[in-house]
Design an enzyme around this catalytic site. Structure first.
Site, PDB file in Angstrom:
ATOM      1  N   CYS A   7       0.840  -1.182   0.000  1.00  0.00           N
ATOM      2  CA  CYS A   7       0.000   0.000   0.000  1.00  0.00           C
ATOM      3  C   CYS A   7       0.876   1.233   0.000  1.00  0.00           C
ATOM      4  CB  CYS A   7      -0.868   0.055   1.258  1.00  0.00           C
ATOM      5  SG  CYS A   7      -2.064  -1.278   1.352  1.00  0.00           S
ATOM      6  N   GLY A  33       0.144  -0.031  -5.022  1.00  0.00           N
ATOM      7  CA  GLY A  33      -1.171  -0.657  -4.911  1.00  0.00           C
ATOM      8  C   GLY A  33      -2.093  -0.163  -6.004  1.00  0.00           C
ATOM      9  N   ASN A 107      -0.301   1.255   5.850  1.00  0.00           N
ATOM     10  CA  ASN A 107       0.568   0.398   5.046  1.00  0.00           C
ATOM     11  C   ASN A 107       1.255  -0.557   6.016  1.00  0.00           C
ATOM     12  OD1 ASN A 107       3.716   0.941   3.260  1.00  0.00           O
ATOM     13  ND2 ASN A 107       2.326  -0.781   3.198  1.00  0.00           N
ATOM     14  N   GLY A 108       1.087  -1.853   5.764  1.00  0.00           N
ATOM     15  CA  GLY A 108       1.680  -2.858   6.656  1.00  0.00           C
ATOM     16  C   GLY A 108       0.660  -3.912   6.983  1.00  0.00           C
ATOM     17  N   CYS A 241      12.132  -3.342   5.958  1.00  0.00           N
ATOM     18  CA  CYS A 241      11.929  -4.402   4.954  1.00  0.00           C
ATOM     19  C   CYS A 241      12.963  -4.273   3.828  1.00  0.00           C
ATOM     20  CB  CYS A 241      10.521  -4.288   4.385  1.00  0.00           C
ATOM     21  SG  CYS A 241      10.238  -5.388   2.997  1.00  0.00           S
ATOM     22  N   TYR A 247      12.661  -4.620  -4.493  1.00  0.00           N
ATOM     23  CA  TYR A 247      11.569  -4.631  -5.469  1.00  0.00           C
ATOM     24  C   TYR A 247      10.526  -3.523  -5.321  1.00  0.00           C
ATOM     25  CZ  TYR A 247       7.175  -6.145  -7.603  1.00  0.00           C
ATOM     26  OH  TYR A 247       5.995  -6.185  -8.299  1.00  0.00           O
ATOM     27  N   SER A 288      11.247  -4.215 -12.869  1.00  0.00           N
ATOM     28  CA  SER A 288      11.915  -4.284 -11.578  1.00  0.00           C
ATOM     29  C   SER A 288      13.339  -4.811 -11.671  1.00  0.00           C
ATOM     30  CB  SER A 288      11.089  -5.132 -10.606  1.00  0.00           C
ATOM     31  OG  SER A 288      10.778  -6.371 -11.199  1.00  0.00           O
ATOM     32  N   ASP A 351      14.349  -9.926 -10.056  1.00  0.00           N
ATOM     33  CA  ASP A 351      14.522  -9.668  -8.625  1.00  0.00           C
ATOM     34  C   ASP A 351      14.032 -10.804  -7.732  1.00  0.00           C
ATOM     35  OD1 ASP A 351      11.624  -9.188  -8.321  1.00  0.00           O
ATOM     36  OD2 ASP A 351      12.112  -7.494  -9.598  1.00  0.00           O
ATOM     37  N   CYS A 438      14.874  -6.275   8.159  1.00  0.00           N
ATOM     38  CA  CYS A 438      14.162  -7.554   8.184  1.00  0.00           C
ATOM     39  C   CYS A 438      14.553  -8.327   6.928  1.00  0.00           C
ATOM     40  CB  CYS A 438      12.651  -7.321   8.188  1.00  0.00           C
ATOM     41  SG  CYS A 438      11.698  -8.859   8.031  1.00  0.00           S
ATOM     42  N   CYS A 441      11.887 -13.265   4.939  1.00  0.00           N
ATOM     43  CA  CYS A 441      11.419 -14.124   3.835  1.00  0.00           C
ATOM     44  C   CYS A 441      12.576 -14.907   3.218  1.00  0.00           C
ATOM     45  CB  CYS A 441      10.645 -13.329   2.795  1.00  0.00           C
ATOM     46  SG  CYS A 441      11.401 -11.802   2.320  1.00  0.00           S
TER      47      CYS A 441
HETATM   48  S1  SF4 Z   1       9.555 -10.831   5.513  1.00  0.00           S
HETATM   49 FE1  SF4 Z   1      10.561 -10.083   3.618  1.00  0.00          FE
HETATM   50  S2  SF4 Z   1       9.008  -8.881   2.565  1.00  0.00           S
HETATM   51 FE2  SF4 Z   1       8.297  -9.140   4.683  1.00  0.00          FE
HETATM   52  S3  SF4 Z   1       9.034  -7.340   5.793  1.00  0.00           S
HETATM   53 FE3  SF4 Z   1      10.603  -8.913   6.030  1.00  0.00          FE
HETATM   54  S4  SF4 Z   1      12.030  -8.554   4.302  1.00  0.00           S
HETATM   55 FE4  SF4 Z   1      10.144  -7.456   3.847  1.00  0.00          FE
END
Ligand code: SF4
Length: 466
Positions: A7, A33, A107-108, A241, A247, A288, A351, A438, A441
């Site tokens: 978003c 979005g 957003n989140g 993130c 991306y 991307s 990506d 973070c 993933c």
């Molecule tokens: S899990 Fe991946 S996509 Fe989600 S916030 Fe963490 S780095 Fe970003």
């Protein structure tokens, strides 16, 4: 790449053309979005709102903007990461309660939204939407705190997960970023007006000056008495993130204090060093993959050529002829340039690989266009775990990186070689800030506890859309 974007949020305080500038800001944030769009404005007494499904450009005109009167406004472009994508879930969500009218843009993704929702429903709340954001408004409306500001802090303190929020009351604009700072949120000025938005590209479009990022855990409030910042939440480990750099964000934006273009190009340079291969040409998967491919070509000393052309005007749906066309879904978006690919050893730079089905089609398309070899290079590590912080990822079982080895993936997508960037390479461009990111993933290690029963959590999201 098949991840869905999340978003975009925008807010402005103290400008005679608040709604018009919000509309333009959302235009710049459209990549975040495309399912729905909305703007709420305040004339100092009452809030007005206009929401619709689809693109910013298709849903606002002189008349709707004029109706959104006042000196302050907030806006939102949405891709649903929790809840369904119908108009009732479009944002801003506007309510009227004992603390007065308030409009929220989020957003989140809140990881404890379901627990909070269950508790609220048990105690009598009636929900209008299936989005996690509405939970915050119920908590706000129920709060017995003496002021709207205290009520807001009390309600948001109960939320866990990712939230970059922009809120509007009749006389205040409020921006809130979760203590981990998962999603970006930045602050700008245009003359005397304050602006908060997801990315700096929205500031550029309206000629506003970038001031600073809203800090993780910060509540920024601007009203008749001026602007102030408070930090009411306990400090937490930062978790920006990294995928915003890989991306999501536009390359012309500065996100988490860095140029997205610079980071993305450096990812490509590192990928070339980590995963070299003899070839004739580097071809990005647009759009991307373009920055990473630029860096790759530069570091590899190879020409960069646009061997795949993207159709930018593809709508959300298209009518496929009854007589089926091979790879229609991909072909309508991307078409190969035979004169670039024919007889050449091609390095494709993208990506991500999510399920692998799109990559497989692209590799085949490039081969069919005459490439003698196709080598796929990915500017981040394999995606092995779902995101619970606002990015729409499939369940673990559907992530090809979680269920297959790299060699198995290579065989499935039918590339001559496949190479991913390492986690170290991914974090190198953010330098000494690497512990502030973070990467869940790619690692499966989550900075904020995620729902214990992952399948049930994702099923819930699915169930909500039925
Ligand atoms: S899990 Fe991946 S996509 Fe989600 S916030 Fe963490 S780095 Fe970003």
């Amino acid at each position: 790449m098949a991840f869905k974007e999340e978003c975009g949020v925008f807010g402005i305080y103290g400008h005679s053309e608040a709604a018009n500038l919000t509309y333009l800001g959302l235009y710049a944030l459209q990549h975040r979005g495309q399912e729905s769009v909305g703007i709420a404005s305040s004339d100092g007494g009452r809030l007005q709102i206009h929401k619709a499904m689809g693109y910013v450009a298709d849903n606002f005109n002189e008349a709707t903007i004029t109706r959104l009167a006042g000196m302050s406004a907030v806006g939102h472009v949405r891709y649903s990461t929790a809840g369904d994508s119908g108009i009732k879930n479009a944002q801003p969500i506007l309510i009227d309660c004992a603390h007065g009218e308030i409009a929220i843009c989020h957003n989140g993704n809140l990881v404890n939204a379901q627990e909070l929702r269950d508790m609220l429903v048990r105690e009598g709340s009636i929900f209008q939407t299936t989005s996690d954001t509405e939970v915050l408004l119920h908590l706000y409306a129920r709060s017995k705190a003496a002021t709207p500001e205290q009520a807001l802090i009390e309600s948001i303190s109960q939320a866990q997960g990712a939230f970059s929020l922009v809120l509007l009351t009749k006389d205040r604009l409020i921006a809130v970023r979760d203590p981990h700072g998962f999603r970006p949120l930045t602050l700008g000025r245009l003359g005397d007006a304050y602006i908060v938005c997801s990315e700096t590209c929205a500031l550029d479009l309206i000629d506003a000056e970038w001031i600073r990022d809203i800090e993780p855990g910060e509540v920024f409030i601007v009203g008749p008495e001026g602007a102030k910042s408070i930090h009411p939440f306990p400090p937490a480990r930062k978790a920006h993130c990294i995928f915003e750099h890989v991306y999501f964000s536009r390359p012309d934006s500065y996100v988490f204090g860095r140029s997205v273009n610079e980071v993305r190009t450096e990812l490509g340079r590192r990928l070339a060093k980590e995963q070299p291969v003899a070839a004739d040409v580097v071809v990005p998967v647009p759009d991307s993959g373009v920055c990473a491919a630029t860096g790759f070509a530069e570091a590899a000393g190879l020409p960069l050529q646009m061997g795949l052309i993207r159709n930018h005007y593809v709508g959300r749906t298209f009518i496929e002829p009854h007589q089926s066309i091979r790879h229609f879904g991909v072909r309508v978006k991307l078409n190969p340039v035979k004169s670039i690919l024919q007889g050449r050893r091609v390095i494709l730079v993208d990506d991500s690989i999510v399920r692998g089905t799109t990559s497989r089609k692209i590799v085949k398309m490039v081969r069919n266009a005459g490439a003698s070899e196709v080598h796929l290079r990915i500017s981040c590590p394999p995606t092995i775990s779902p995101c619970f912080y606002g990015v729409d990822t499939p369940q673990r079982a559907e992530l090809i990186g979680a269920t297959h080895t790299i060699e198995e993936i290579r065989r499935y997508i039918d590339a001559d070689s496949l190479g991913y960037l390492s986690l170290d390479g991914l974090l190198a461009p953010v330098g000494d800030q690497r512990s502030s990111y973070c990467t869940s993933c790619y690692t499966g290690e989550y900075p904020v506890a995620v729902p214990e029963n992952e399948a049930a959590y994702l099923q819930l999201a699915l169930k909500l859309v039925e």
